[in-house]
Every structure is written in structure tokens, then in C-alpha cells.
Design an enzyme around this catalytic site. Structure first.
Site, mmCIF file in Angstrom:
data_model
loop_
_atom_site.group_PDB
_atom_site.id
_atom_site.type_symbol
_atom_site.label_atom_id
_atom_site.label_comp_id
_atom_site.label_asym_id
_atom_site.label_seq_id
_atom_site.Cartn_x
_atom_site.Cartn_y
_atom_site.Cartn_z
ATOM 1 N N GLU A 126 -1.102 5.447 5.492
ATOM 2 C CA GLU A 126 -0.664 5.539 4.092
ATOM 3 C C GLU A 126 -0.500 6.994 3.652
ATOM 4 O OE1 GLU A 126 -3.509 3.019 2.060
ATOM 5 O OE2 GLU A 126 -2.474 1.200 2.737
ATOM 6 N N HIS A 155 -4.913 1.558 -6.178
ATOM 7 C CA HIS A 155 -4.860 1.203 -4.759
ATOM 8 C C HIS A 155 -5.745 2.160 -3.991
ATOM 9 C CE1 HIS A 155 -3.404 0.372 -0.725
ATOM 10 N NE2 HIS A 155 -3.432 1.685 -0.564
ATOM 11 N N ASN A 174 -4.055 -4.128 -11.514
ATOM 12 C CA ASN A 174 -5.472 -3.795 -11.332
ATOM 13 C C ASN A 174 -5.695 -2.306 -11.102
ATOM 14 O OD1 ASN A 174 -4.455 -3.632 -8.781
ATOM 15 N ND2 ASN A 174 -5.793 -5.145 -7.855
ATOM 16 N N TYR A 232 3.170 -2.858 1.401
ATOM 17 C CA TYR A 232 2.576 -4.186 1.207
ATOM 18 C C TYR A 232 3.125 -5.192 2.226
ATOM 19 C CZ TYR A 232 0.370 -2.763 -3.229
ATOM 20 O OH TYR A 232 -0.417 -2.169 -4.187
ATOM 21 N N LYS A 247 -1.823 2.983 -10.277
ATOM 22 C CA LYS A 247 -0.644 2.117 -10.418
ATOM 23 C C LYS A 247 -0.003 2.284 -11.798
ATOM 24 C CE LYS A 247 -2.453 -1.275 -7.089
ATOM 25 N NZ LYS A 247 -2.740 -2.714 -6.836
HETATM 26 P P1 IDP Z 1 -6.361 -4.407 -2.503
HETATM 27 O O1 IDP Z 1 -5.435 -3.688 -3.471
HETATM 28 O O2 IDP Z 1 -7.709 -4.671 -3.148
HETATM 29 O O3 IDP Z 1 -6.459 -3.753 -1.153
HETATM 30 P P2 IDP Z 1 -4.570 -6.397 -1.305
HETATM 31 O O4 IDP Z 1 -4.951 -7.768 -0.829
HETATM 32 O O5 IDP Z 1 -4.189 -5.369 -0.303
HETATM 33 O O6 IDP Z 1 -5.747 -5.883 -2.257
HETATM 34 O O7 IDP Z 1 -3.372 -6.622 -2.344
HETATM 35 C C1 IDP Z 1 -2.594 -5.548 -2.790
HETATM 36 C C2 IDP Z 1 -2.291 -5.750 -4.264
HETATM 37 O O8 IDP Z 1 -1.519 -6.952 -4.446
HETATM 38 C C3 IDP Z 1 -3.516 -5.968 -5.148
HETATM 39 O O9 IDP Z 1 -4.169 -4.763 -5.491
HETATM 40 C C4 IDP Z 1 -2.905 -6.653 -6.343
HETATM 41 O O10 IDP Z 1 -2.196 -5.711 -7.179
HETATM 42 C C5 IDP Z 1 -1.877 -7.556 -5.675
HETATM 43 N N1 IDP Z 1 -2.436 -8.889 -5.376
HETATM 44 C C6 IDP Z 1 -3.249 -9.232 -4.332
HETATM 45 N N2 IDP Z 1 -3.580 -10.528 -4.363
HETATM 46 C C7 IDP Z 1 -2.966 -11.048 -5.451
HETATM 47 C C8 IDP Z 1 -2.906 -12.375 -6.026
HETATM 48 O O11 IDP Z 1 -3.527 -13.341 -5.545
HETATM 49 N N3 IDP Z 1 -2.156 -12.517 -7.157
HETATM 50 C C9 IDP Z 1 -1.456 -11.483 -7.720
HETATM 51 N N4 IDP Z 1 -1.481 -10.231 -7.215
HETATM 52 C C10 IDP Z 1 -2.215 -10.003 -6.097
HETATM 53 MG MG MG Z 2 -5.021 -3.545 0.280
#
Ligand code: IDP
Ligand code: MG
Length: 134
Positions: A128, A117, A114, A51, A11
């Protein structure tokens, strides 16, 4: 066990912080192969598709702005059980839950930013890879 391909994306925070090399080393250290890679700028349309499960969340606008704030490195990573294996290397979504020794556990200090992905199932991996590599 089966050889799998998964979609991995470093990212904009990972690129901006100069952590691409260290994250790629962890992927290669695990024995996975990077079979394709390209730097990309993501559009709002592409992100809303990628997303789709999150577009109605209150944090989505912030997530989209972050994902468009700079280039990402899109990759196809291949290896034995690479889909789950990469999820384990990445660590939990919420940075405070990500275990030490994982990429997010060691480098992330917010949940939105974070670093990485990774596809969460064979179905999403296929979709994807098609979405980002055609
Ligand atoms: P993942 O990346 O671990 O698969 P997902 O639930 O698919 O998690 O969420 C995609 C991305 O959205 C996360 O990696 C993060 O960057 C962001 N995200 C998910 N949940 C939150 C939240 O509660 N607050 C802020 N950002 C979030
Ligand atoms: Mg995800």
C-alpha cells in the site's frame, strides 16, 4: 518489537467532517510519527486495486462512490509495532463492533463511512505504501 511503517488513509468522511486534526492528534498522542502525507483524489482503477478483496461484494459500488466523493489524506505512519498498533487505535471494521475509545468507535456511525484505513499486515503495508507513495 520492531519499528514499522504502515499506510494510513483518512477517508472522505473524515476530511468532510473536519475530523482530520483530532484523528492525527490520536496518532501523535500514541507516539507514532507521520513521515509523509498528501491529499489525494482516488480513481476507480486505484480503488479496485486497493480493495481487490472486496470488488465482488454487493456493497463495493457504494464503497467506491464514497471513496471518490472527496479528497483523502494519505499518510505513512511509523513507530514500534505501528501496523497492529494503528489497527487497535482505529477499532473494528463494523462501526457497531468498534470499541469506545477507538477512532471508529468514537466517530463512525456507518460501516462504509468509518473514517480511516490502515494496513492489516506487513505485506499489505509494503504494497500500500508503494501503491500510494511510489
Ligand atoms: P478494514 O478497513 O477494517 O481493513 P476491510 O474488510 O478491508 O476493513 O474493508 C475495507 C472497507 O470497506 C471498510 O473500512 C469499510 O469502509 C468497507 N466495508 C467493509 N465491510 C463492509 C460492509 O459489510 N458493508 C459496507 N462497507 C463495508
Ligand atoms: Mg482492510
Amino acid at each position: 518489537m520492531a519499528v514499522e511503517r504502515t499506510y494510513i488513509m483518512l477517508k472522505p468522511d473524515c476530511v468532510r467532517r473536519g475530523l482530520m486534526g483530532r484523528v492525527i492528534s490520536r496518532i501523535e498522542d500514541k507516539g507514532y510519527k507521520i513521515v509523509d502525507a498528501k491529499m489525494m483524489h482516488l480513481t476507480s482503477d486505484k480503488l479496485r486495486e486497493h480493495y481487490a478483496h472486496l470488488v465482488d461484494k454487493p456493497f463495493y459500488p457504494n464503497l467506491e462512490a464514497f471513496m471518490m466523493s472527496g479528497p483523502v489524506l494519505a499518510m505513512i505512519v511509523e513507530g514500534e509495532n505501528a501496523i497492529l498498533g494503528m489497527r487497535n487505535l482505529m477499532g473494528a471494521t463494523k462501526f457497531e463492533d468498534a470499541a469506545a475509545g477507538t477512532i471508529r468507535g468514537d466517530f463512525a456511525n456507518t460501516t462504509t463511512e468509518n473514517l480511516i484505513h490502515g494496513s492489516d499486515s506487513p505485506e499489505t503495508a509494503g504494497a500500500e505504501i508503494k501503491r500510494f507513495f511510489g
